[in-house]
Scaffold this motif. Structure first.
Motif, PDB file in Angstrom:
ATOM      1  N   PHE A   9       0.696  -1.442   0.326  1.00 24.03           N
ATOM      2  CA  PHE A   9      -0.146   0.317   0.018  1.00 24.03           C
ATOM      3  C   PHE A   9       0.994   1.471   0.210  1.00 24.03           C
ATOM      4  CE2 PHE A   9      -2.213   3.529   1.951  1.00 24.03           C
ATOM      5  CZ  PHE A   9      -3.804   3.527   0.962  1.00 24.03           C
ATOM      6  N   GLN A  10       1.656   1.186   0.744  1.00 21.10           N
ATOM      7  CA  GLN A  10       2.602   2.519   0.798  1.00 21.10           C
ATOM      8  C   GLN A  10       3.402   2.723  -0.894  1.00 21.10           C
ATOM      9  OE1 GLN A  10       2.113   3.885   3.812  1.00 21.10           O
ATOM     10  NE2 GLN A  10       2.446   2.817   5.182  1.00 21.10           N
ATOM     11  N   ALA A  11       3.799   1.550  -0.314  1.00 24.12           N
ATOM     12  CA  ALA A  11       4.014   1.291  -2.165  1.00 24.12           C
ATOM     13  C   ALA A  11       3.696   2.478  -3.625  1.00 24.12           C
ATOM     14  CB  ALA A  11       5.111   0.319  -2.785  1.00 24.12           C
ATOM     15  N   ASN A  12       2.831   1.829  -2.899  1.00 18.92           N
ATOM     16  CA  ASN A  12       1.327   2.071  -4.788  1.00 18.92           C
ATOM     17  C   ASN A  12       0.634   2.823  -4.482  1.00 18.92           C
ATOM     18  OD1 ASN A  12       2.675  -0.247  -6.678  1.00 18.92           O
ATOM     19  ND2 ASN A  12       2.725  -1.113  -4.788  1.00 18.92           N
ATOM     20  N   CYS A  13      -0.033   2.975  -3.525  1.00 15.85           N
ATOM     21  CA  CYS A  13      -1.310   3.661  -3.506  1.00 15.85           C
ATOM     22  C   CYS A  13      -0.814   5.191  -2.457  1.00 15.85           C
ATOM     23  CB  CYS A  13      -2.414   2.486  -2.621  1.00 15.85           C
ATOM     24  SG  CYS A  13      -1.761   0.820  -3.146  1.00 15.85           S
ATOM     25  N   ALA A  14      -0.170   5.136  -1.341  1.00 18.31           N
ATOM     26  CA  ALA A  14      -0.593   5.572  -0.257  1.00 18.31           C
ATOM     27  C   ALA A  14      -0.440   7.576  -1.529  1.00 18.31           C
ATOM     28  CB  ALA A  14       1.076   6.106   0.544  1.00 18.31           C
ATOM     29  N   THR A  15       0.202   7.284  -2.354  1.00 14.79           N
ATOM     30  CA  THR A  15      -0.030   8.422  -3.153  1.00 14.79           C
ATOM     31  C   THR A  15      -1.490   9.401  -2.970  1.00 14.79           C
ATOM     32  OG1 THR A  15       1.565   7.561  -4.740  1.00 14.79           O
ATOM     33  CG2 THR A  15       1.690   9.782  -5.371  1.00 14.79           C
ATOM     34  N   CYS A  16      -2.293   8.708  -3.328  1.00 16.01           N
ATOM     35  CA  CYS A  16      -3.727   9.718  -3.749  1.00 16.01           C
ATOM     36  C   CYS A  16      -4.181   9.149  -2.647  1.00 16.01           C
ATOM     37  CB  CYS A  16      -4.506   8.975  -4.617  1.00 16.01           C
ATOM     38  SG  CYS A  16      -2.913   8.895  -6.259  1.00 16.01           S
ATOM     39  N   HIS A  17      -4.449   7.964  -1.804  1.00 14.98           N
ATOM     40  CA  HIS A  17      -4.631   7.516  -0.819  1.00 14.98           C
ATOM     41  C   HIS A  17      -3.942   7.958   0.245  1.00 14.98           C
ATOM     42  CE1 HIS A  17      -7.703   5.457  -2.989  1.00 14.98           C
ATOM     43  NE2 HIS A  17      -6.719   4.570  -3.700  1.00 14.98           N
TER      44      HIS A  17
END
Lengths: 341, 267, 580
Positions: B56-64
């Protein structure tokens, strides 16, 4: 230089004579013979082709009967499709064979010399016309209708009136009880529970989570005399949004904690407007794309509709089920002349 | 893509279509089964949650946001909703259909080739599910078309789904360039999860609105549609417009061809 | 029949049997006259003359397959529960009409095939009527004496629309039910009488219990009877007028050139019936049409994406989709322009213009003669351009009616598409008109050029003077005739408003209006080459070299290209022969 002039087309050869105003029709093309006209072998071949085509038709028609007998539609989609396909293809062959054979016969074997037939003016010739007019005149004279105005009037009037005896009962009965004001009344009234279409389960307010869309009918629908007629007026689309998103509603306190309910019948021409886009809160009609904003009193934001969808005022009863506060305050559905009367 | 697929259906013979439908159904089972099995296992494991958090930190955190609390879009930059309480079902649907991670901000986030393997999806789902209670991934039983009642499913589909997705799930248009996708190659699990979580424009159909049994009925109905049409080629199941188009192209086309042949002089 | 062992030649026995039958019939009916008159009647041959036959034959297919369907269809709105092989409907409540449609599709052997044949034939019927009408329009076949037959054909098209609408509504499914609901909405928008018209149609409130039985009677009795009667009249008039023919050598307004009815057209037209039926059967065997089992039984709360009528009603749907939401309240009364304009006014205008076209054109032409030789579309630029503009507006409405499918298949926004079509509905038809007219005039100019200068041969010749020219091959008499046979049409001349004593004459206003109409039609024109022009071109001696064409012709060509209004060449040397 002049070698490429076809003499027949060269008008400069008409020395001295005055030129005509228009060109002259050169007359029919010369007949061009087909291969088969001079070659008996080719003709024989064409004949054989026609016979083969007819034979295909015969086989196709027999095939259709066989397919009918041996390949029933059965119970599955596959067997239904197979039955339809085989019967249809056999019928196709039975028909196409005849059609192609007949046309091929006509084209390849029948005499193909073009002929010209004279046309005659559509109008009848003058002497015939004179005779026709004379015949009518004599008839009018014999009937002695010419000078009798009252007789003429009586005849025309009676002929004009007799259809009434048929038309009045017909038209009179067409509309049933003609109670056109019925379209302004729906089953919704104070205390009627909102239930799920089609199961009829009542709905608790807590069941309607944010982002939900419920297709709703009144609980008393099945008891109605004509359930379909009532459903056609009473269907409702109910959605819940974050109460902070709710910009306006048609009446003070008509929503319940972000739950709003609108008539599902479009105010344009009456399709069920059922597409709820939960992010934009837009309700879209799939028939003509009228778009209503559920968060803003169902005002029209796009498309051919003019009026917002009527809002159903709702609240909850003692058991927590959603009920109508009252019926709609305007007639649902498309506009009509006496809507506001 | 969709248009291409529809056209391919038009040209193929019904028998081929049937075979394709059978193959597709088989493929759907093949995909569906391991996915839900993995998900069921994943729910409990602590290490999965930790692995999911890393993903999640690597792939999703930018937006979420780093803790999935959501982030407002600023000046055209990427933003995404809070994922606390959306549940494992939402993750399995969004990531499992390739919609997430989102690629671009169009009218609607599109399904694309899936970017994570089944295990990674399960880890992500476990992590998001651990943040707050939300809908879980359905079990294999819950989405088994064999156990559903297609007739009831059709009635429910007509009332709740057909206005957007078309009567047999061939898809349809929404406003402003958005659309309801075709459902003919959506797995039963993803169909179930979509109803439960209401992705993007789609409303939520919670278990009070459409009960789990009813959801399975809907899946059974959609599964039936994969057998094709008893009348022959389905012409995309798009209704009278495609029928009219084919009447002109095939019918009038063939008949004008025949007319020209009949009217032409024999050689 | 069996003649194998009989001593006389087999042929003679058959011949004798035929003669005896003919004699028997003739003595009782006097059929000999009709046979003598019609057996060898001449019909011209052209593929486009078969378009009307497609309509006729698909109607026969409709009658055959329709009779089959009536044996199994139950036109009733009584609610029943379906039990049968279609699993997705098992136990579902529906009207008897819908249940019997399912039964005749899935349980009657061949029933699905007949249903699909019937529906495909209906689509082909309307499509062939429209293409046939286009052929008649663009070739000017509606001119005197055929104006009344145009009206008969027009009425047949309207009846075809009604037959289609009443027919596809019969199964009582969700799709057609919403179509009826839209029809109800349109009916109710009619000022004053709207609600009563709606009640009259549905026997009370929508949907009621009466509609399907009523539509059934309309669909299987009333409309087919009218269509049959009018087809009879339509064909009778064709026989009466004799068929039109395309221009060409030997074809005039006073003759008809072609092949005899018996045997050539008995075989060709008879064969074509089977071809039409075969194509429809092939479509029904392989392509699903109107799968009502997908849509489900009618429920007034339900709708599916892609809610559209059959193609021939799509223009009405498109109009409804394009129209912005204009609605007025005057006093207490509501007037829904958002429904009246697309639902009543636009179709009313489109159809009125179409029906009256022969009379409009007759007024503009001022021509009272009979016409049996067809126009090449390029030789009637205004008419051709008008027809294309008409089809353009019709097509835009059809596309607008499909806007949701365009949106999904081309990934566009439905709102943008709607706005585009709103603009195009006004912009595209005039543009199509202008472009088509330019194309027609250019084609006419090309014809003139060919007649005057011949075909390019690609052969270059060098003169002793060092000058190069390309040799042009003149047209043969037949090819030239095709390009010069038409009469030039010019705006009508009218008498002055006042006579010699300065008294204003009666009827001048009407004449002036006709003159204006006529100018609209024929102001821009390119006239066919006259013999004098050809002689002039040839006598310059260098006619076969285009760059060296006489000065006046070059002027005419360039003037035409720049779009000036005076396109007709009026060189002084031909003026005399043309006008006086």
């Amino acid at each position: 230089m002049s070698t490429h002039h076809d003499p027949s087309t060269d008008l400069t050869t008409r020395d001295g004579a005055p030129l005509p105003e228009r060109f002259e029709d050169p007359g029919l093309h010369e007949h061009r013979a087909r291969v088969g006209d001079s070659d008996p072998k080719a003709q024989k071949r064409a004949e054989r082709q026609v016979v083969v085509l007819f034979a295909i038709s015969i086989l196709g028609s027999i095939g259709a009967v066989v397919a009918y007998a041996l390949v029933p539609p059965g119970e599955t989609v596959g067997s239904m499709r197979m039955s339809n396909l085989l019967l249809g293809l056999a019928l196709f062959l039975g028909l196409a064979g005849i059609g192609l054979a007949a046309v091929h016969w006509a084209k390849a074997l029948m005499n193909d010399h073009e002929r010209a037939e004279d046309r005659h003016p559509t109008a009848t010739s003058e002497p015939v016309r004179v005779k026709a007019v004379e015949a009518l005149r004599e008839g009018v004279k014999d009937s002695s209708i010419g000078r009798r105005g009252v007789l003429k009037g009586a005849m025309v009037t009676s002929l004009a009136l007799f259809p009434l005896g048929i038309a009045v009962p017909l038209v009179g009965n067409l509309g049933g009880d003609w109670d056109v004001s019925a379209s302004k009344r729906t089953l919704w009234r104070r205390g009627v529970r909102l239930t799920i279409d089609p199961s009829g389960r009542p709905i608790k307010a807590s069941d309607v989570t944010i982002g939900s869309a419920f297709h709703v009918i009144p609980e008393n629908l099945e008891e109605a005399e004509h359930p379909l007629d009532e459903k056609a007026k009473a269907v409702v689309l109910m959605v819940r949004m974050d109460p902070r998103d709710l910009k306006s509603e048609q009446g003070e306190g008509w929503s319940y904690d972000g739950i709003v309910a609108f008539s599902k019948i479009c105010t344009h021409v009456g399709c069920p407007v059922a597409l709820y886009e939960q992010q934009t809160h837009h309700i879209l009609c799939p028939c003509h794309q009228s778009t209503f904003d559920a968060s803003d009193s169902a005002k029209v934001v796009f498309g051919p509709a003019h009026r917002p969808l009527p809002q159903l005022p709702i609240t909850v009863d003692d058991e927590g089920y959603l009920v109508a506060q009252d019926g709609f305050d305007t007639p649902i559905g498309p506009s009509f002349w006496e809507r506001l009367t | 893509m969709k248009a291409l697929a529809a056209r391919r259906h038009h040209r193929s013979a019904p028998v081929v279509l049937l075979l394709l439908a059978l193959l597709l159904t088989g493929a759907v089972y093949a995909i569906a089964q391991p996915a839900s099995a993995d998900a069921a296992q994943a729910a409990a494991s602590e290490s999965d949650i930790a692995a999911g958090q890393k993903l999640f930190q690597a792939n999703c955190a930018t937006c979420h946001g780093p803790d999935a609390e959501g982030r407002e879009a600023v000046d055209g930059g990427a933003g995404g909703p809070s994922l606390i309480g959306v549940g494992a079902a939402a993750v399995d649907f969004q990531v499992g259909t390739g919609r997430m991670p989102a690629q671009m901000n169009g009218a609607q986030i599109q399904a694309k080739p899936v970017q994570f393997d089944d295990e990674q999806i399960a880890q992500l789902a476990a992590y998001v599910a651990s943040l707050g209670a939300g809908p879980a991934i359905p079990t294999e039983d819950q989405v088994d078309p064999e156990q559903g009642d297609a007739a009831n499913g059709m009635a429910l589909f007509r009332t709740n789904c057909a206005m957007c997705h078309n009567a047999v799930g061939a898809g349809g248009a929404l406003s402003q360039g958005k659309w309801a996708p075709a459902l003919d190659d959506t797995t039963p699990t993803h169909i179930y999860e979509a109803m439960l979580t209401g992705p993007q424009s789609m409303p939520v159909f919670n278990d009070a609105n459409i009960t789990p049994d009813e959801k399975r009925d809907i899946i059974a109905y959609l599964d039936d549609q994969r057998e094709g049409s008893p009348g022959g080629l389905s012409l995309g199941s798009l209704g009278p417009v495609s029928e009219g188009l084919w009447a002109w192209v095939v019918g009038i086309g063939l008949l004008i061809g025949a007319s020209v042949w009949i009217g032409a002089k024999s050689s | 029949m069996s003649t194998v062992d009989s001593p006389p030649a087999p042929a003679s026995r058959t011949t004798r049997a035929a003669a005896a039958t003919a004699d028997y019939l003739d003595q009782r009916t006097g059929v000999g006259n009709a046979v003598k008159e019609f057996a060898r009647k001449i019909f011209p041959d052209h593929w486009s003359f078969l378009l009307g036959e497609i309509a006729l034959y698909s109607f026969v297919v409709l009658l055959i397959s329709g009779t089959f369907l009536t044996m199994f269809f139950v036109p009733s709105m009584t609610e029943v529960h379906y039990h049968g092989p279609w699993a997705a409907m098992d136990g579902v409540q529906m009207s008897e009409a819908f249940a019997s449609t399912l039964r005749l599709s899935f349980e009657v052997r061949g029933g699905l095939l007949m249903r699909q044949i019937h529906h495909w034939a209906a689509l082909i019927f309307m499509a062939s009527i429209v293409t046939h009408m286009m052929r008649v329009f663009f070739t000017g076949a509606f001119r005197k004496p055929r104006e009344l037959n145009w009206l008969v054909g027009f009425t047949l098209m309207i009846l075809g629309l009604l037959a289609g609408f009443s027919g596809y509504s019969l199964p009582d499914d969700v799709l057609s039910g919403n179509g009826l609901r839209i029809a109800d909405g349109v009916a109710r928008a009619i000022p004053i009488a709207g609600s009563y018209i709606s009640f009259g149609l549905f026997g009370g409130e929508f949907p009621g219990m009466e509609l399907i039985p009523r539509l059934f009677t309309v669909h299987i009795l009333l409309i087919p009877a009218l269509i049959l009667a009018l087809i009879g009249l339509h064909l009778l008039m064709v026989v009466l007028h004799k068929h039109t023919q395309y221009p060409g050598s030997g074809r005039t307004d006073k003759n008809v050139v072609g092949y005899p009815l018996f045997p050539v057209y008995v075989a060709k037209a008879g064969g074509f019936f089977f071809v039409v039926f075969a194509v429809i059967a092939l479509m029904a065997a392989t392509m699903t049409i109107n799968p009502v089992w997908n849509y489900g039984p009618f429920d007034p709360g339900v709708v599916g994406a892609g809610a559209q009528p059959d193609w021939y009603m799509l223009f009405l749907e498109g109009g409804l989709r394009l129209m912005p939401g204009w609605e007025f309240v005057i006093g207490q009364y509501t007037i829904s322009m958002n429904i009246l304009i697309p639902g009543v006014i636009i179709p009313g205008l489109l159809f009125t213009v179409l029906a009256l076209w022969p009379f409009i054109e007759a007024a503009a032409t001022g021509d009272k003669r009979e016409h049996h030789v067809l126009d090449r579309p390029r030789n009637a630029p205004f008419r051709t351009a008008f027809g294309v503009a008409y089809l353009t507006s019709f097509s835009i409405l059809v596309l607008a009616g499909s806007n949701d499918l365009i949106a999904t298949h081309f990934h566009l926004s439905i709102n943008d598409i709607t706005w585009t079509f709103r603009v195009l509905f006004f912009v595209a038809p005039p543009l199509a008109f202008w472009i088509t007219k330019r194309i027609c005039l250019s084609l006419q100019r090309k014809d003139r050029e060919l007649v005057l200068h011949g075909h390019e041969t690609g052969r270059i010749v060098r003169f002793a003077s060092g000058e190069y020219i390309e040799v042009h091959k003149p047209l043969d008499a037949h090819e030239r005739w095709l390009r010069v046979q038409h009469e030039p049409r010019r705006p009508i001349e009218i008498e002055p408003a006042e006579d010699s004593r300065g008294v204003r004459r009666k009827g001048y206003r009407l004449d002036a209006a006709k003159r204006r109409l006529s100018k609209l039609f024929y102001e821009d024109r390119v006239e066919p080459v006259t013999p004098a022009e050809l002689v002039a071109a040839q006598s310059h001696g260098s006619h076969d070299a285009l760059p060296l064409a006489p000065e006046e012709h070059r002027e005419e060509l360039t003037a035409g290209a720049s779009g000036s209004r005076h396109l007709a060449p009026e060189p002084e040397d031909t003026e005399g022969t043309q006008r006086h």
